[in-house]
Design a protein around this motif. Structure first.
Motif, PDB file in Angstrom:
ATOM      1  N   ARG A 178      35.651  59.420  60.893  1.00  0.00           N
ATOM      2  CA  ARG A 178      37.051  59.113  61.147  1.00  0.00           C
ATOM      3  C   ARG A 178      37.457  57.947  60.267  1.00  0.00           C
ATOM      4  O   ARG A 178      36.598  57.230  59.705  1.00  0.00           O
ATOM      5  N   ALA A 179      38.742  57.745  60.136  1.00  0.00           N
ATOM      6  CA  ALA A 179      39.237  56.634  59.327  1.00  0.00           C
ATOM      7  C   ALA A 179      38.755  55.317  59.915  1.00  0.00           C
ATOM      8  O   ALA A 179      38.773  55.116  61.125  1.00  0.00           O
ATOM      9  N   GLY A 180      38.295  54.430  59.036  1.00  0.00           N
ATOM     10  CA  GLY A 180      37.849  53.114  59.469  1.00  0.00           C
ATOM     11  C   GLY A 180      36.387  53.040  59.841  1.00  0.00           C
ATOM     12  O   GLY A 180      35.884  51.952  60.160  1.00  0.00           O
ATOM     13  N   LEU A 181      35.665  54.159  59.792  1.00  0.00           N
ATOM     14  CA  LEU A 181      34.251  54.157  60.158  1.00  0.00           C
ATOM     15  C   LEU A 181      33.392  54.189  58.897  1.00  0.00           C
ATOM     16  O   LEU A 181      33.579  55.032  58.032  1.00  0.00           O
ATOM     17  N   GLN A 182      32.452  53.256  58.806  1.00  0.00           N
ATOM     18  CA  GLN A 182      31.489  53.250  57.712  1.00  0.00           C
ATOM     19  C   GLN A 182      30.119  53.594  58.272  1.00  0.00           C
ATOM     20  O   GLN A 182      29.714  53.059  59.297  1.00  0.00           O
ATOM     21  N   ARG A 183      29.421  54.497  57.587  1.00  0.00           N
ATOM     22  CA  ARG A 183      28.145  54.997  58.084  1.00  0.00           C
ATOM     23  C   ARG A 183      27.032  54.522  57.166  1.00  0.00           C
ATOM     24  O   ARG A 183      27.165  54.543  55.946  1.00  0.00           O
ATOM     25  N   HIS A 184      25.928  54.101  57.766  1.00  0.00           N
ATOM     26  CA  HIS A 184      24.798  53.555  57.023  1.00  0.00           C
ATOM     27  C   HIS A 184      23.551  54.333  57.424  1.00  0.00           C
ATOM     28  O   HIS A 184      22.921  54.044  58.440  1.00  0.00           O
ATOM     29  N   ALA A 185      23.218  55.346  56.628  1.00  0.00           N
ATOM     30  CA  ALA A 185      22.078  56.203  56.949  1.00  0.00           C
ATOM     31  C   ALA A 185      20.860  55.760  56.153  1.00  0.00           C
ATOM     32  O   ALA A 185      20.964  55.322  55.005  1.00  0.00           O
ATOM     33  N   SER A 186      19.677  55.886  56.753  1.00  0.00           N
ATOM     34  CA  SER A 186      18.437  55.529  56.074  1.00  0.00           C
ATOM     35  C   SER A 186      17.323  56.454  56.525  1.00  0.00           C
ATOM     36  O   SER A 186      17.507  57.307  57.387  1.00  0.00           O
ATOM     37  N   GLY A 187      16.141  56.271  55.934  1.00  0.00           N
ATOM     38  CA  GLY A 187      15.000  57.136  56.208  1.00  0.00           C
ATOM     39  C   GLY A 187      14.368  56.881  57.558  1.00  0.00           C
ATOM     40  O   GLY A 187      14.815  56.036  58.339  1.00  0.00           O
ATOM     41  N   VAL A 192      22.384  54.076  66.250  1.00  0.00           N
ATOM     42  CA  VAL A 192      22.257  55.341  66.974  1.00  0.00           C
ATOM     43  C   VAL A 192      20.830  55.856  66.950  1.00  0.00           C
ATOM     44  O   VAL A 192      20.094  55.664  65.988  1.00  0.00           O
ATOM     45  N   SER A 193      20.457  56.489  68.054  1.00  0.00           N
ATOM     46  CA  SER A 193      19.160  57.140  68.197  1.00  0.00           C
ATOM     47  C   SER A 193      19.382  58.519  68.794  1.00  0.00           C
ATOM     48  O   SER A 193      20.345  58.735  69.534  1.00  0.00           O
ATOM     49  N   GLY A 194      18.476  59.450  68.506  1.00  0.00           N
ATOM     50  CA  GLY A 194      18.496  60.712  69.218  1.00  0.00           C
ATOM     51  C   GLY A 194      17.964  60.508  70.622  1.00  0.00           C
ATOM     52  O   GLY A 194      17.235  59.548  70.891  1.00  0.00           O
ATOM     53  N   GLY A 195      18.332  61.399  71.540  1.00  0.00           N
ATOM     54  CA  GLY A 195      17.845  61.260  72.914  1.00  0.00           C
ATOM     55  C   GLY A 195      18.326  59.968  73.534  1.00  0.00           C
ATOM     56  O   GLY A 195      19.501  59.607  73.439  1.00  0.00           O
ATOM     57  N   ASP A 196      17.411  59.235  74.162  1.00  0.00           N
ATOM     58  CA  ASP A 196      17.715  57.923  74.714  1.00  0.00           C
ATOM     59  C   ASP A 196      17.154  56.866  73.776  1.00  0.00           C
ATOM     60  O   ASP A 196      15.982  56.937  73.372  1.00  0.00           O
ATOM     61  N   ALA A 197      17.972  55.878  73.405  1.00  0.00           N
ATOM     62  CA  ALA A 197      17.557  54.871  72.432  1.00  0.00           C
ATOM     63  C   ALA A 197      16.371  54.041  72.914  1.00  0.00           C
ATOM     64  O   ALA A 197      15.657  53.446  72.111  1.00  0.00           O
ATOM     65  N   GLY A 198      16.153  53.999  74.225  1.00  0.00           N
ATOM     66  CA  GLY A 198      15.061  53.209  74.766  1.00  0.00           C
ATOM     67  C   GLY A 198      13.760  53.969  74.918  1.00  0.00           C
ATOM     68  O   GLY A 198      12.743  53.393  75.310  1.00  0.00           O
ATOM     69  N   VAL A 199      13.763  55.277  74.611  1.00  0.00           N
ATOM     70  CA  VAL A 199      12.550  56.087  74.716  1.00  0.00           C
ATOM     71  C   VAL A 199      12.117  56.478  73.306  1.00  0.00           C
ATOM     72  O   VAL A 199      12.655  57.395  72.704  1.00  0.00           O
ATOM     73  N   PHE A 200      11.154  55.741  72.761  1.00  0.00           N
ATOM     74  CA  PHE A 200      10.684  55.940  71.388  1.00  0.00           C
ATOM     75  C   PHE A 200      11.849  55.915  70.408  1.00  0.00           C
ATOM     76  O   PHE A 200      11.855  56.647  69.417  1.00  0.00           O
ATOM     77  N   GLY A 201      12.850  55.092  70.690  1.00  0.00           N
ATOM     78  CA  GLY A 201      14.044  55.037  69.861  1.00  0.00           C
ATOM     79  C   GLY A 201      14.280  53.667  69.266  1.00  0.00           C
ATOM     80  O   GLY A 201      13.394  52.809  69.225  1.00  0.00           O
ATOM     81  N   MET A 202      15.525  53.458  68.813  1.00  0.00           N
ATOM     82  CA  MET A 202      15.867  52.269  68.046  1.00  0.00           C
ATOM     83  C   MET A 202      16.006  51.005  68.874  1.00  0.00           C
ATOM     84  O   MET A 202      16.023  49.905  68.324  1.00  0.00           O
ATOM     85  N   TYR A 253      20.710  61.487  62.549  1.00  0.00           N
ATOM     86  CA  TYR A 253      21.446  61.019  63.731  1.00  0.00           C
ATOM     87  C   TYR A 253      22.821  60.489  63.335  1.00  0.00           C
ATOM     88  O   TYR A 253      23.813  60.715  64.034  1.00  0.00           O
ATOM     89  N   VAL A 254      22.889  59.798  62.202  1.00  0.00           N
ATOM     90  CA  VAL A 254      24.186  59.316  61.718  1.00  0.00           C
ATOM     91  C   VAL A 254      25.119  60.492  61.448  1.00  0.00           C
ATOM     92  O   VAL A 254      26.319  60.427  61.723  1.00  0.00           O
TER      93      VAL A 254
END
Length: 505
Positions: free
Chosen positions: A303-312, A336-346, A296-297
């Motif tokens: 873009r400039a200024g964006l730091q990404r934190h990916a995990s399992g 970030v979540s796939g789909g809707d974050a409130g439906v089995f998401g983060m 999802y990440v």
């Protein structure tokens, strides 16, 4: 290799690395093998002299047969019916035939390779075609990036730093993403790709520390900051070094916010960019950090200024705490979540982590996204037009006995059922078990919709029945909708469920 009487039955193939260009960087072993070769082969560009031949000139014996393997095309433009790939495949086949004839005759064949033979080199294509037929040995060489870092006298990576070797031919957004995610990097294959590579470095926030090296170890060697390079002057024999030390650090010294910190939890939708809501798109353009499950990440443009934190995929609460900690320091953060974050998401995991009083000053804002059930239902027609339930078959966070009891309750209530997380590599029996439970209360003719990768290029949609549902054909990319008794299929195969339900007599 010898036959029963000692006669030589075939020659031996060598892939010999010559290093980056300086003949003094050719290894002793490479020099010895070249000097004993019957045949010396080398690649050459269109209208150019072979650089490999130049490097090895002092080692090639006077009596050796030389085979120049001249590329038919180097820019990608060709009238070959198979395009660039077809032209090159035909060329490599022809080269293999030429060298194979020498090997069949019992000759020792050395294929010269700039740098290392197995590192972005043309020798590999000869190896693929000949190594199973003839005895083969690969002699490693000093790769060009080692010469470049030596010329810079610049440490590339330290301790636990991660190094990526990246071709400049990658699509610009993908190159930017990878540059932002690594500590140190080497970017090869420049030339015409340089403008896009420079842009990717800028998007990743890595331009300031990036160094350009041209013709490393050769007499014409030069280096300068990437930002100062004239794109019109960049040759193929150049690369970019991005030292690990140049990666921007998260500033842990930031004081905690005196106001109310905010954490965004956003749904990215099922996959296509055009299903991303404008609200989420604006939010992602403004945050400084994106936290989430790796795939999802990766969907968030770098873009400039964006730091990404990916995990399992099994550390939801841990990544939620990371995001909350960043938000407490005044950073602008989106989970970030796939789909809707409130439906089995983060969203749920974030609220679980935020239940700790230390996060009382963090305001959590959930931005909705298009859910997978909506996407599959829309492709099928209107199967969730009436009352429906949504259930996950995963028993990672709840016992299977509870899943079974809920399946029975939904079946008894005659609700349309959308099933998330139906199967995975470690969960292979749940679909069959769920089918058996549903058949206790639902007709074998109940309509079933199976959506796989909906919205993506690999999308497929299957309309079948509960009796014909094949568990073996279901994986984690699928979402299943099981219709109610009122769900119908039109003559054109569209599925819909009436909004009205007749009163029971």
């Amino acid at each position: 290799m010898t036959g029963p009487r000692g006669e030589r039955t075939s020659g031996r193939l060598y892939g010999v690395g010559l290093g980056p260009g300086d003949p003094e960087l050719v290894t002793l072993k490479a020099a010895r093998i070249i000097a004993s070769a019957d045949v010396v082969a080398y690649h050459a560009g269109v209208g150019k002299q072979s650089n490999a031949r130049r490097i090895a000139a002092g080692f090639i014996p006077a009596g050796a047969i030389e085979e120049e393997l001249r590329y038919p095309v180097t820019t990608g433009a060709t009238d070959h019916p198979g395009g660039y790939a077809g032209a090159m495949a035909e060329f490599y086949d022809e080269c293999a035939d030429r060298l194979g004839a020498h090997l069949e005759a019992g000759r020792t064949v050395v294929v010269l390779a700039e740098g290392d033979p197995m590192f972005y080199g043309s020798y590999m294509y000869m190896h693929d075609r000949l190594s199973e037929r003839f005895e083969t040995e690969v002699v490693p060489g000093v790769p060009a990036f080692a010469a470049a870092t030596a010329a810079l006298a610049e440490p590339l990576v330290r301790q636990t730093d991660v190094l990526m070797i990246l071709p400049g031919t990658l699509p610009e957004p993908e190159l930017a993403r990878r540059l932002a995610d690594t500590d140190g990097a080497i970017i090869m294959k420049l030339g015409r790709t340089f403008p896009a590579v420079r842009s990717a470095l800028e998007q990743a926030g890595r331009l300031d520390g990036a160094l350009y090296v041209e013709r490393a170890s050769m007499p014409e060697q030069r280096w300068l900051p990437v930002a100062d390079v004239d794109p019109a002057t960049v040759p193929y024999f150049s690369l970019i070094v991005v030292p690990g030390d140049s990666k921007p650090d998260i500033d842990d010294s930031l004081h905690e916010s005196t106001g109310i910190a905010e954490l965004l939890v956003v749904g990215l939708g099922p996959g296509p960019d055009h299903w991303l809501t404008p609200e989420v798109e604006r939010a992602l353009a403004e945050v400084e950090h994106v936290v989430g499950y790796g795939p999802y990440v990766e969907r968030v443009p770098q873009r400039a200024g964006l730091q990404r934190h990916a995990s399992g995929n099994t550390v939801e609460v841990d990544r939620a705490r990371l995001a909350l900690d960043l938000a407490r320091k005044g950073e602008r953060v989106a989970v970030v979540s796939g789909g809707d974050a409130g439906v089995f998401g983060m969203a749920s995991a974030v609220f679980e982590a935020a239940d700790d009083p230390m996060y009382d000053d963090v305001e959590i804002r959930v931005l909705p996204g298009l859910s997978a059930v909506q996407a599959v239902a829309a492709r099928a027609g209107a199967p969730i037009g009436g009352d429906f339930a949504v259930l996950s078959l995963s028993d990672r966070l709840k016992p299977w006995s509870l899943v079974e009891s809920r399946l029975r309750a939904v079946s008894e209530a005659d609700l349309v059922l959308a099933i998330y997380n139906p199967a995975s590599r470690s969960r292979t029996t749940q679909v069959a078990d769920a089918k058996a439970v549903l058949l206790e209360h639902r007709s074998p003719d109940a309509v079933v919709v199976i959506g796989r990768d909906v919205g993506r290029a690999e999308e497929s949609l299957t309309v079948t029945t509960l009796a014909d549902l094949d568990p073996a054909g279901i994986d984690m990319k699928c979402l299943i909708i099981v219709g109610a008794s009122s769900t119908r299929v039109t003559s054109s195969g569209r599925v819909w469920t009436p909004r009205s339900t007749p009163a029971e007599e």
